[in-house]
Design a protein around this motif. Structure first.
Motif, PDB file in Angstrom:
ATOM      1  N   THR A  68       0.848  -1.197   0.000  1.00 14.85           N
ATOM      2  CA  THR A  68       0.000   0.000   0.000  1.00 14.85           C
ATOM      3  C   THR A  68       0.878   1.241   0.000  1.00 14.85           C
ATOM      4  OG1 THR A  68      -0.072   0.151   2.403  1.00 14.85           O
ATOM      5  CG2 THR A  68      -1.768  -1.229   1.335  1.00 14.85           C
ATOM      6  N   ALA A  69       0.234   2.379  -0.217  1.00 15.85           N
ATOM      7  CA  ALA A  69       0.962   3.647  -0.182  1.00 15.85           C
ATOM      8  C   ALA A  69       1.632   3.842   1.168  1.00 15.85           C
ATOM      9  CB  ALA A  69       0.011   4.808  -0.490  1.00 15.85           C
ATOM     10  N   ALA A 114       6.002  -9.492  -4.470  1.00 12.92           N
ATOM     11  CA  ALA A 114       5.500  -8.171  -4.859  1.00 12.92           C
ATOM     12  C   ALA A 114       6.034  -7.088  -3.931  1.00 12.92           C
ATOM     13  CB  ALA A 114       3.979  -8.176  -4.865  1.00 12.92           C
ATOM     14  N   PRO A 115       7.343  -6.826  -3.975  1.00 14.22           N
ATOM     15  CA  PRO A 115       7.865  -5.739  -3.152  1.00 14.22           C
ATOM     16  C   PRO A 115       7.442  -4.390  -3.737  1.00 14.22           C
ATOM     17  CG  PRO A 115       9.617  -6.653  -4.488  1.00 14.22           C
ATOM     18  CD  PRO A 115       8.389  -7.472  -4.753  1.00 14.22           C
ATOM     19  N   PRO A 116       7.548  -3.333  -2.959  1.00 14.99           N
ATOM     20  CA  PRO A 116       7.102  -2.026  -3.437  1.00 14.99           C
ATOM     21  C   PRO A 116       7.955  -1.449  -4.563  1.00 14.99           C
ATOM     22  CG  PRO A 116       8.069  -1.847  -1.256  1.00 14.99           C
ATOM     23  CD  PRO A 116       7.997  -3.298  -1.576  1.00 14.99           C
ATOM     24  N   LEU A 166       3.201   8.034  -8.020  1.00 13.40           N
ATOM     25  CA  LEU A 166       4.619   7.898  -7.711  1.00 13.40           C
ATOM     26  C   LEU A 166       5.260   6.834  -8.598  1.00 13.40           C
ATOM     27  CD1 LEU A 166       6.836   8.863  -5.700  1.00 13.40           C
ATOM     28  CD2 LEU A 166       6.204   6.899  -4.288  1.00 13.40           C
ATOM     29  N   VAL A 167       6.350   7.207  -9.273  1.00 11.24           N
ATOM     30  CA  VAL A 167       7.057   6.257 -10.133  1.00 11.24           C
ATOM     31  C   VAL A 167       8.486   6.004  -9.652  1.00 11.24           C
ATOM     32  CG1 VAL A 167       5.671   6.683 -12.194  1.00 11.24           C
ATOM     33  CG2 VAL A 167       7.722   8.074 -11.793  1.00 11.24           C
ATOM     34  N   SER A 168       9.050   6.948  -8.892  1.00 14.29           N
ATOM     35  CA  SER A 168      10.422   6.748  -8.421  1.00 14.29           C
ATOM     36  C   SER A 168      10.668   7.493  -7.107  1.00 14.29           C
ATOM     37  CB  SER A 168      11.435   7.210  -9.476  1.00 14.29           C
ATOM     38  OG  SER A 168      11.355   8.600  -9.661  1.00 14.29           O
ATOM     39  N   VAL A 169      11.638   6.961  -6.363  1.00 11.64           N
ATOM     40  CA  VAL A 169      12.076   7.583  -5.120  1.00 11.64           C
ATOM     41  C   VAL A 169      13.599   7.619  -5.156  1.00 11.64           C
ATOM     42  CG1 VAL A 169      12.123   7.420  -2.607  1.00 11.64           C
ATOM     43  CG2 VAL A 169      10.081   6.686  -3.855  1.00 11.64           C
ATOM     44  N   VAL A 215       1.213  -0.377  -7.795  1.00  9.18           N
ATOM     45  CA  VAL A 215       0.950   0.341  -6.542  1.00  9.18           C
ATOM     46  C   VAL A 215       0.737   1.820  -6.859  1.00  9.18           C
ATOM     47  CG1 VAL A 215       1.865   0.952  -4.284  1.00  9.18           C
ATOM     48  CG2 VAL A 215       2.385  -1.279  -5.279  1.00  9.18           C
ATOM     49  N   ARG A 216      -0.308   2.384  -6.310  1.00  9.41           N
ATOM     50  CA  ARG A 216      -0.592   3.803  -6.556  1.00  9.41           C
ATOM     51  C   ARG A 216      -0.346   4.609  -5.283  1.00  9.41           C
ATOM     52  NH1 ARG A 216      -2.338   7.889  -9.192  1.00  9.41           N
ATOM     53  NH2 ARG A 216      -4.103   9.159  -8.603  1.00  9.41           N
TER      54      ARG A 216
END
Length: 148
Positions: free
Chosen positions: A3-4, A56-58, A139-142, A86-87
């Motif tokens: 989740t977010a 399914a890691p984030p 969100l696409v990248s951190v 994931v959104r």
């Protein structure tokens, strides 16, 4: 299920885990980081990690750049690509990390899929959240850039 709030908590945990070391980052992310000697240089040792599809890691792609003794940096750079299923919205990031980040837009010559970043300055460097530029930004990248 990711989740977010899971992703944002993980980002906080990563920021607190500095200095970045491959073993510690891999443990927190739940994936293996492999050295990439062909991409490494005198200043950075580069490590890559990705999911194998069985979990399914984030983050589905991770790059860690660890400075060598020749580098002027004190710590590394961690780049994470968010799992597309994931959104995470801007509002969720603003709610968790604060309402006043700097906005960093791509240059007009940048590829169309280049993200718009919310940038948070921290005593250790910067924390950047990249969002898609479509009708429903997600969100696409951190990027955790521990350059201080």
């Amino acid at each position: 299920m990711t989740t977010a709030s899971n992703i944002l908590a993980l980002v906080s945990n990563l920021a607190e885990s500095r200095p970045f070391k491959p073993e510690g980052v891999a443990r927190l992310l739940g994936l293996s980081l492999q050295p990439e000697p062909a991409m490494s240089n005198d200043y950075f040792n580069i490590y890559y990690g990705s999911t194998d599809g069985t979990q399914a890691p984030p983050f589905h792609q991770v790059e860690l750049r660890v400075p060598t003794d020749k580098a002027s940096r004190k710590d590394g750079l961690l780049l994470c690509r968010v799992e597309p299923t994931v959104r995470v919205t801007r509002e969720e990031v603003l709610g968790r990390f604060g309402p006043s980040p700097e906005l960093s837009s791509p240059s007009p010559r940048a590829p169309l899929d280049s993200p718009v970043y919310l940038v948070y300055s921290r005593p250790w460097g910067s924390l950047r959240f990249g969002f898609s530029r479509d009708d429903t930004p997600s969100l696409v990248s951190v990027v955790l850039d521990a350059d201080k």
